[in-house]
Design a protein around this motif. Sequence first.
Motif, PDB file in Angstrom:
ATOM      1  N   UNK A  16       0.320  -1.433  -0.359  1.00  0.00           N
ATOM      2  CA  UNK A  16       0.009   0.018   0.074  1.00  0.00           C
ATOM      3  C   UNK A  16       1.526   1.012   0.501  1.00  0.00           C
ATOM      4  N   UNK A  17       1.875   1.860   0.399  1.00  0.00           N
ATOM      5  CA  UNK A  17       2.551   2.721   0.666  1.00  0.00           C
ATOM      6  C   UNK A  17       3.305   2.273  -0.801  1.00  0.00           C
ATOM      7  N   UNK A  18       3.782   1.917  -1.271  1.00  0.00           N
ATOM      8  CA  UNK A  18       4.663   1.864  -2.460  1.00  0.00           C
ATOM      9  C   UNK A  18       3.360   2.304  -3.408  1.00  0.00           C
ATOM     10  N   UNK A  19       2.085   1.770  -3.184  1.00  0.00           N
ATOM     11  CA  UNK A  19       1.342   2.340  -4.629  1.00  0.00           C
ATOM     12  C   UNK A  19       1.185   3.709  -4.117  1.00  0.00           C
ATOM     13  N   UNK A  20       0.978   4.290  -2.736  1.00  0.00           N
ATOM     14  CA  UNK A  20       1.031   5.338  -2.530  1.00  0.00           C
ATOM     15  C   UNK A  20       2.172   6.259  -3.221  1.00  0.00           C
ATOM     16  N   UNK A  21       2.877   6.354  -2.529  1.00  0.00           N
ATOM     17  CA  UNK A  21       4.603   6.896  -3.251  1.00  0.00           C
ATOM     18  C   UNK A  21       4.648   6.618  -4.880  1.00  0.00           C
TER      19      UNK A  21
END
Length: 104
Positions: free
Chosen positions: A77-82
Amino acid sequence: MTTRTVTTFVVFNHPFRLTGLDQLQPPGNYEIETDEETIDDLSFIAYRRVSTLIHLHPQPDRPGIVQTWTVDPSELVAALAADERSTEEATPVGEKAGYNETVR
């Protein structure tokens, strides 16, 4: 205990890195598999996540080898948000506002 697999697809617009992988992963579509099992002893059906896998693209130097990697869902989720933030920063202002003209 019953298990199920939920398959989704995500899109990365930029290269990204996940913990434990040596190389940056190329942008593109990625298949995500989430295995879930039922939680017993409830009066309704509920599932808990058991594992999350991402199917990686073959590396250019190893074209015949496909990897499936266990990933922490919160890291994904964090990688997609970044990736989304990077896309927004790279988009011209006019396109963000829904216009077809470039703001100078």
